[in-house]
Structures are given as structure tokens and as C-alpha cells.
Design an enzyme around this catalytic site. Structure first.
Site, PDB file in Angstrom:
ATOM      1  N   LEU A   1     -10.713  -1.272  -1.671  1.00  0.00           N
ATOM      2  CA  LEU A   1     -10.377  -1.252  -0.245  1.00  0.00           C
ATOM      3  C   LEU A   1     -11.541  -0.773   0.607  1.00  0.00           C
ATOM      4  CD1 LEU A   1      -8.277  -1.450   2.062  1.00  0.00           C
ATOM      5  CD2 LEU A   1      -7.646   0.918   1.551  1.00  0.00           C
TER       6      LEU A   1
ATOM      7  N   MET B   1       0.823  -1.206   0.000  1.00  0.00           N
ATOM      8  CA  MET B   1       0.000   0.000   0.000  1.00  0.00           C
ATOM      9  C   MET B   1       0.857   1.257   0.000  1.00  0.00           C
ATOM     10  SD  MET B   1      -1.440   0.125   3.935  1.00  0.00           S
ATOM     11  CE  MET B   1      -2.409   1.594   3.603  1.00  0.00           C
TER      12      MET B   1
ATOM     13  N   ARG C   1       0.568   1.208  -3.932  1.00  0.00           N
ATOM     14  CA  ARG C   1      -0.791   1.480  -4.398  1.00  0.00           C
ATOM     15  C   ARG C   1      -1.190   2.933  -4.203  1.00  0.00           C
ATOM     16  NH1 ARG C   1      -4.698   2.314  -6.670  1.00  0.00           N
ATOM     17  NH2 ARG C   1      -6.665   1.160  -6.792  1.00  0.00           N
ATOM     18  N   TYR C   2      -0.715   3.557  -3.108  1.00  0.00           N
ATOM     19  CA  TYR C   2      -1.212   4.891  -2.769  1.00  0.00           C
ATOM     20  C   TYR C   2      -0.120   5.943  -2.596  1.00  0.00           C
ATOM     21  CZ  TYR C   2      -4.889   1.629  -1.364  1.00  0.00           C
ATOM     22  OH  TYR C   2      -5.797   0.604  -1.344  1.00  0.00           O
TER      23      TYR C   2
ATOM     24  N   HIS D   1      -4.547  -5.412  10.582  1.00  0.00           N
ATOM     25  CA  HIS D   1      -5.418  -4.338  10.097  1.00  0.00           C
ATOM     26  C   HIS D   1      -6.804  -4.906   9.843  1.00  0.00           C
ATOM     27  CE1 HIS D   1      -6.811  -0.804   8.043  1.00  0.00           C
ATOM     28  NE2 HIS D   1      -5.632  -0.216   8.138  1.00  0.00           N
TER      29      HIS D   1
ATOM     30  N   GLU E   1       0.700   2.643  11.200  1.00  0.00           N
ATOM     31  CA  GLU E   1      -0.129   1.788  12.049  1.00  0.00           C
ATOM     32  C   GLU E   1       0.670   1.135  13.176  1.00  0.00           C
ATOM     33  OE1 GLU E   1      -0.529   1.947   8.813  1.00  0.00           O
ATOM     34  OE2 GLU E   1      -2.671   2.247   8.434  1.00  0.00           O
TER      35      GLU E   1
ATOM     36  N   ASP F   1       7.531  -1.508   9.402  1.00  0.00           N
ATOM     37  CA  ASP F   1       6.899  -0.443  10.169  1.00  0.00           C
ATOM     38  C   ASP F   1       6.285   0.608   9.257  1.00  0.00           C
ATOM     39  OD1 ASP F   1       7.159  -1.053  12.913  1.00  0.00           O
ATOM     40  OD2 ASP F   1       9.285  -0.538  12.865  1.00  0.00           O
TER      41      ASP F   1
ATOM     42  N   GLU G   1       0.039   4.345  15.763  1.00  0.00           N
ATOM     43  CA  GLU G   1      -1.178   3.771  16.333  1.00  0.00           C
ATOM     44  C   GLU G   1      -0.887   2.839  17.507  1.00  0.00           C
ATOM     45  OE1 GLU G   1      -5.173   1.345  14.845  1.00  0.00           O
ATOM     46  OE2 GLU G   1      -3.760   2.147  13.378  1.00  0.00           O
TER      47      GLU G   1
ATOM     48  N   LEU H   1      -5.989   6.516  -1.251  1.00  0.00           N
ATOM     49  CA  LEU H   1      -6.459   5.421  -0.407  1.00  0.00           C
ATOM     50  C   LEU H   1      -7.988   5.396  -0.360  1.00  0.00           C
ATOM     51  CD1 LEU H   1      -4.923   4.322   2.951  1.00  0.00           C
ATOM     52  CD2 LEU H   1      -7.383   4.589   2.770  1.00  0.00           C
TER      53      LEU H   1
END
Length: 392
Positions: free
Chosen positions: A65, A43, A132-133, A231, A312, A309, A316, A59
Site C-alpha cells: 500500500l 482494508m 487487512r488491517y 481514495h 474517510e 462508510d 474526512e 496499515l
């Protein structure tokens, strides 16, 4: 016999010279195209704070997604605008950007170096990263591969556990860009679409968990709860028949087998966004409940669905979650896979096995697309429409 006058002789010499130059160019291109491109797909994340908005917009624009239907772009525009200032602060707090690109490029480099040694028949191996993003985006990476003359490549998902919303989203992005940039099928693709129980994954996680457990006193160490955090996903995706929960659970069980079930453990889910129902129980709720109990000496959080890493884990889990806990001293996190040499070299073994198998995709992938694909989303109906296609 035909006679060749002066003008004709000059033309022949020019043609011969042009042919020699063409042969030289063709020879060079042929040399560049030898070997195998290995595309690490993920991602991604903004490497700098200023990339945050574009990352968020891409995203939330991804219907594979987070499906918002016909209002996808409108909602993505609104959410990314509202959330950008807050998320920018998060990236500032973890060093000014996501490290996922750094780790992905390192992992790809080490894996390809080992592949050159253990799989000489498919060498040289060229490492590429496609996000992807975030940069490097899939289309940009594909353009570079085509320019490099690559004719055989492996799309290697860095989501070890398959979900249509993650791995398939990256595959779909590659497919769409290939239709635009590689209409003649210069590159013959195969895909590693899942690897939830590969030893490089389970053994490295087990090693990192042992290191985290060593922080607790030996007298209570075996009572520390190992919390595997993955996730979460919207239940809308899960209810289609997505294989993600089962494959994450298989990774968890395999890691605990490596640990000989030394500790109590649970699988929990993080990073829910928006009002729709998502897969639970939640990482923060379970962590708070366990650390509040006197009989639980501690918890070790394990980011089981991530290969490196990013926000998240670094924000998070390491900052937000720890700040929420009433007893943060009872909390530890297992290090992510990142630059672990055992893991990186194991990725090479995984790719070697894939190349030797001769398979273009797993037997599960056609079913994934039968259950997961959204009508009118510009994707293939069956993976054979894309993978294994040779140059026209």
C-alpha cells in the site's frame, strides 16, 4: 479357517467401534465442508477507539500500500505512534469506531442468503469477513474457515476497482496465511478481483446521487456538480502501470450513464498521506473552488471507491471537508452503499456469475502481478500458483 479367541474378538470389536466413530466424524466433516465460503475482503477499520494504534501500524507496515522500502517497520512504528492520538479523536467523533465491520458482515450475510436461493448447486453459502488491517484479520478468518471444514471458497474483494495496493494486498495476505495454515490446500480458492461496472454498484450509486440531488431546488438541480471522490494513491504505485485510475474512471462513467449525464461531474481524489506525490486533483481543493463560485449552486460528493462508510466518509468528508468550506450549505453527500438491499442482493448475482463462469481469476490479474509486484515480497509470480489449487 482361522479361529478368533476371546482376546482377538475384543480387539476386533474395539477396532470396529473405532471405525464407526471415524465414519461418523468423517461424515460430519464432509457435511460441514459442503457448500461455498464467501470471503468479503477489505482494508477494515478499528471497531473501537482502542484498536486505532494497531490498525494504523498494520496499515503503514504494508509495503503493497505505502512502500517505504527497508525502513517500512521503523517508519510504520513512528507514524502510528504519532498519529494515534489524533486519529482516535476522529473515531470518537464518528461514534467510537468504524462501522465498516458492521456493514461488511451485513452485506455478506444478505448476499449469502440470496445466493442460497439463486445458486442451489453451490449452496449452502457461508459468509466470512477478512480485513487487512483490523479485526477480523485475514489469518483469523482463514483459521475459522478451515475449522468449519470449508473446501471451496471465493475471495471477494470489496474494492470494486482493482489496485495492487488494495485488492492485491489483501490477496497477498490471504496467500501468505494459506501457506502457513493450509499447507495441504484444503480450500480451493477463486477470486473476484474487480467489478467496477457491475449493475449493483452503478445503479445503487445512481439512486443515491438522485436522492442527494433532490435536496436542491428543482430550478438549479441540473447545474449541481457531482464530484466523485476516490481514495488517492502514491504516484509511485500509479507509475508502475496500476489499473486503479482507469477502473475508477470506468465506474464514474457508468454511473453517469445511469443518470443520463444529467449533471456536470468530475473525478477527484482524497486522503493523501505523507510528502510523496499522490494522484490528484484533491477533493478538498476542487470542492472549495466550486462552492466559492456563484454560478455553481452546489456539489454532491460521491465516495465512489468505497462500499460502506468509514472514517474517510464520516469524518474526512462529512466533518473535515464541510468545516473547510466557506459555503457549506452548498454541499451534500450521497449516501454510501452500506445496507442498501438492492446493492447487497446484487452482490449475490455477481458471485453467482463468477461461480458459473468456472474462472479462478480475471484475465487482468496476471498482468497486475507482472506490473505491480515488488521483489522479495513473498507473493506468487502468477495467480495460478494459488487460485484453483485442489487438496493434495
Amino acid at each position: 479357517m482361522l479361529r478368533v479367541n476371546g482376546t482377538s474378538r475384543i480387539l476386533l470389536q474395539c477396532q470396529r467401534s473405532s471405525f464407526i466413530r471415524y465414519q461418523s466424524t468423517a461424515s460430519t466433516k464432509g457435511t460441514k465442508s459442503k457448500g461455498t465460503g464467501i470471503m468479503f475482503m477489505n482494508m477494515g477499520g478499528p471497531s473501537t477507539v482502542k484498536e486505532t494504534h494497531d490498525f494504523l501500524f498494520r496499515l503503514f507496515s504494508d509495503g503493497d500500500l505505502i512502500p517505504f522500502g527497508r525502513f517500512q517497520n521503523l517508519i510504520a512504528t513512528f507514524i502510528s505512534k504519532v498519529r494515534t492520538p489524533k486519529i482516535e479523536k476522529y473515531y470518537q467523533a464518528i461514534g467510537g469506531g468504524s462501522p465498516i465491520r458492521k456493514w461488511s458482515e451485513y452485506q455478506a450475510k444478505i448476499a449469502c442468503e440470496r445466493l442460497d436461493k439463486i445458486s442451489p448447486n453451490t449452496a449452502p453459502h457461508h459468509p466470512y469477513v477478512a480485513f487487512r488491517y483490523a479485526n477480523p484479520l485475514t489469518g483469523d478468518t482463514l483459521a475459522k474457515m478451515l475449522d468449519d471444514g470449508i473446501t471451496r471458497a471465493v475471495a471477494f474483494t470489496q474494492y470494486p476497482q482493482f489496485s495492487y495496493s488494495t485488492t492485491a494486498s489483501s490477496i497477498n495476505d490471504l496467500y501468505r496465511w494459506s501457506k502457513k495454515l493450509d499447507k495441504n490446500n484444503q480450500i480451493e480458492w477463486s477470486v473476484i478481483d474487480r467489478w467496477p461496472k457491475h449493475p449493483c454498484l452503478t445503479k445503487t450509486f445512481a439512486k443515491h446521487i438522485k436522492e442527494a440531488l433532490s435536496k436542491y431546488d428543482e430550478s438549479v438541480r441540473d447545474k449541481v456538480v457531482v464530484l466523485f471522490s476516490a481514495h488517492s494513491l502514491p504516484m509511485e504505485i500509479i507509475n508502475r502501470g496500476d489499473s486503479y485510475p482507469a477502473e475508477v474512471a470506468s465506474t464514474v462513467y457508468s454511473v453517469m450513464e445511469e443518470l443520463k449525464f444529467s449533471n456536470p461531474y468530475r473525478l477527484v481524489w482524497q486522503s493523501q498521506v505523507g510528502p510523496k506525490p499522490w494522484l490528484g486533483g484533491k477533493t478538498d481543493a476542487i470542492s472549495n473552488k466550486l462552492t466559492d463560485l456563484d454560478k455553481i449552486p452546489g456539489i454532491v460528493l460521491v465516495p465512489i471507491a468505497f462500499t460502506s462508510d468509514h472514517i474517510e466518509t464520516l469524518h474526512e468528508l462529512d466533518i473535515e471537508l464541510k468545516e473547510e468550506l466557506k459555503n457549506p450549505e452548498k454541499y451534500a453527500r450521497a449516501e454510501s452503499l452500506n445496507g442498501d438491499l438492492e446493492f447487497c442482493e446484487g452482490l449475490a448475482d455477481l458471485v453467482k456469475d463468477h461461480l458459473e463462469s468456472g474462472e479462478y481469476y480475471s484475465k487482468q490479474l496476471p498482468l497486475d502481478y507482472t506490473l505491480g509486484s515488488i521483489p522479495d515480497s513473498d507473493v506468487f509470480a502468477h495467480p495460478s500458483e494459488f487460485f484453483g489449487k485442489k487438496q493434495k
